[in-house]
Each structure stands twice: as C-alpha cells, then as structure tokens.
Design a protein around this motif. Sequence first.
Motif, short mmCIF file in Angstrom:
data_model
loop_
_atom_site.label_atom_id
_atom_site.label_comp_id
_atom_site.label_asym_id
_atom_site.label_seq_id
_atom_site.Cartn_x
_atom_site.Cartn_y
_atom_site.Cartn_z
N LEU A 144 0.82 -1.22 0.00
CA LEU A 144 0.00 0.00 0.00
C LEU A 144 0.85 1.27 0.00
CD1 LEU A 144 -2.73 -1.06 2.59
CD2 LEU A 144 -2.96 -0.97 0.10
N TYR A 189 -5.98 3.02 -3.85
CA TYR A 189 -7.24 3.68 -3.50
C TYR A 189 -8.44 2.86 -3.94
CZ TYR A 189 -4.03 7.55 -2.83
OH TYR A 189 -2.97 8.33 -2.41
N SER A 190 -8.35 2.27 -5.13
CA SER A 190 -9.44 1.41 -5.61
C SER A 190 -9.60 0.20 -4.71
CB SER A 190 -9.17 0.97 -7.05
OG SER A 190 -9.20 2.08 -7.92
N ASP A 228 -2.78 1.01 -7.82
CA ASP A 228 -3.87 1.90 -7.40
C ASP A 228 -4.45 1.42 -6.08
OD1 ASP A 228 -5.91 3.68 -7.19
OD2 ASP A 228 -7.11 2.88 -8.84
N LEU A 252 -8.94 0.04 -1.50
CA LEU A 252 -9.59 0.46 -0.26
C LEU A 252 -11.08 0.70 -0.47
CD1 LEU A 252 -6.95 2.95 1.22
CD2 LEU A 252 -7.38 0.59 1.88
N LEU A 253 -11.44 1.28 -1.59
CA LEU A 253 -12.86 1.49 -1.87
C LEU A 253 -13.61 0.17 -1.95
CD1 LEU A 253 -12.64 4.36 -4.54
CD2 LEU A 253 -13.54 4.54 -2.21
N LEU A 292 -0.01 4.85 -1.27
CA LEU A 292 -0.81 5.83 -0.54
C LEU A 292 0.03 6.99 -0.04
CD1 LEU A 292 -2.97 3.40 1.64
CD2 LEU A 292 -3.80 4.79 -0.27
#
Length: 381
Positions: free
Chosen positions: A25, A206-207, A204, A209-210, A28
């Motif tokens: 990660l 962020y994707s 990515d 985590l979403l 981030l």
Amino acid sequence: MKSFAEIDIENNGNYLTLLSAVSKLSGLFSESAIPFINYRVAENIFCRSFNATNLSRSDTAFDADFNSIGIGLKTFISKNNNSTEKVAEFNSLSRELKNYQGKDLAFKLGEYRNERIDLANRVYDIKSSLYHIVARREKELLLFETDYNQIDIANIHSVKENKASLQFEDGHNFYSFNYSKSTLFRRFIIPQNAFKLPIDIIDDPYSLLLDLFSNTDYKLATDKLVKGENYVILPLYGIKNKEKFVFEKSGLNQWNAGGRKRNIGEIYIPIPIDIHKKYPNFFPERDKHFKLKIPTGETFEAKVCQENSKALMTNPNKALSDWLLRKVLQLKEGELATIEKLNELGFDSVIITKTDNNKFNIDIMKTNAYNEFLGNQDNAL
C-alpha cells in the motif's frame, strides 16, 4: 535464538504477510519503488504477530517485550549494506553534555545510554535484548536481528569530532552524536544472510480500499487511548521560577517531610489540580481503594488522598516507594529524588491508564510527557 522471520514461517504466522500487505500500500504515501512503512506501524505489526508487549509508548530503551527479551525495532531505507540510525535522545541533558568534549563526552554518552538500558531492564524485567531490523530497498524488505549491546565504555576508541558531531567506536559498534539535536546514532550493518521479502507495490491502492470498505462490516475499535477518559499523565515534579524541580519534602520525597516521624518509604505521586478540573471523573473519589498494576504485572492497592485529592498513594505506601524509588530510580534509603536523576534516566512523568473504575495501570513516560499531555488536548497516544 531463531530469527523472527523463521519463527513466523514455522508457526504459519502473520508477521511477513502483514509487513508485505502494508508495503504493497506504499502508493498511498509515496511514488517511490522503495516500500514505505511507518515505524509505529512496524512496531504494532511485530507486537500483534508475536504476542509481544508494546513498550514504545513509554519511550524507554526498548520498543517491545518478547518473553522477557527487550526488542529494539528499527525500519529504515538502506541502499547499501549499512545505515546509521538514531538510538537515543538526550534533550533533557543537553546542558550537562555541553560541559564535555572528545573522549570525555563519549564516556558520558556511554554512561547515560547504558543507564537507560538498565532502566528498561529494571522496569520491565528484561533478561536479554536484541534489535530486529526491517531495512527497505526497491521492491524488497530485508529482515535481520543484531546485538543490543550496551556501550563498552572501557573500550571506547577512534574518537573524532567536528563542529556538528562526535564519532567513536567501542569495539562492537560505531556511534555518532549530533550536537544540535542531542541525539546518539549507531551504525547497523546489513548481513548477507538477511531474510529477503519481495514486495510488489500496488498501482492503485485507492481502488482497493474502496472495494474493501464497501463490501465488509468491521468491528469498531473501543480500546483506543482517549485523554482524560481512559488515561492521564502525571508529573513527578513541580515548577518553580519556570524550572522543574522535585519537591524535597513532599511527593517522591514525602518521607523527608517534618511535623511527625516519617516512614522511609512514605511517598506519593502528585496529582495536579488541573487534572481534577479537566478530568473530574477519571480517578475514584477520595480515599476509595482501587487496583494499580505496575509494568511487571504486580498489583498494588491504591487510592487518591490528601487535601484536594492531590496525592496518589499505595497501601502499604512502601509498595510504591519500593517500585519507583528503589527499583526504577535505584535510590538508597534516605537519598533524595531529584530532577537531575530523572533527566539522566530520560523520564519525569507517569501514565495512568484505566481499565475500569477499580483497575488502573501505571508506567513511566518520557521527559516532558506531562507538558505535551496538557498542550495537545485532542490527541490520543
């Protein structure tokens, strides 16, 4: 002792998996191919994975206690086979250290460093110690253990100094002391047999985590430290003319007060009136007994007492003095506690954590912890 990487693999543990997951990660926080791991995260992963006690909050010599082995945890970027990293800060002793230079300064640094290691050994009943290192390079982590030796003062040599720093060796390790930051550094050598953990950083995160948080229900944390609710920090000193001092006839030196014959073990920890005003429901009411556990697991009977509930005492009172004066500070009977002694050891406060209204824990806290506690009202540790 086997390496922690080997212990984790043999026990089908989560340590390497969690380190890898956090490293993946890194996008981030950074665009670098070198994995990013916050040092607090590394400490928490280690303690969770090996069921070790996290000692980092008290800021003593060790970050964790693994079966009475004191662990120093380090994570750093290293592009070659060594890195020089911070091992101790001596801000509270900066005035004192300015009186020394050259080999005399190296000796004094060795003395103070060793005192703080001995302090952690006493407070947490540590029997041996080592460093566990997580070195970070492009697309990989290197894990290894190395010694946690005290400085061999009698063998200090190769002392060199310039305007910014002092360097010396002790036959085991290389050290450097930065004058302006009052910080001691040590060189860590990465061995050729260090355990290598390949890391592929997610493009990515962020994707990810979403997706993760849209599909799963999570248990919310209920045991975080919240100021005034489940912890407070108390000073072991007072202030006179804007300078810290330890009361000569009260507090840690209550045994030295006049007026009546005193027991040599009679002491209390001061509770400033500000604590009661800001957090009136933290402690039990005056003279109501509760349990107070010290870091080694021993539990005392304690109470808040005296005028304005200004004192935290144990019953027998000698229990508190045996722990704090004799074991932690190593003061002889009849020897006054002083701010100079606290500065040498690097702490001047204690943290009181509350399990419930009848159960509390106590531990030492670094120099200026009480000031920071009063100044940052919204931050939990």
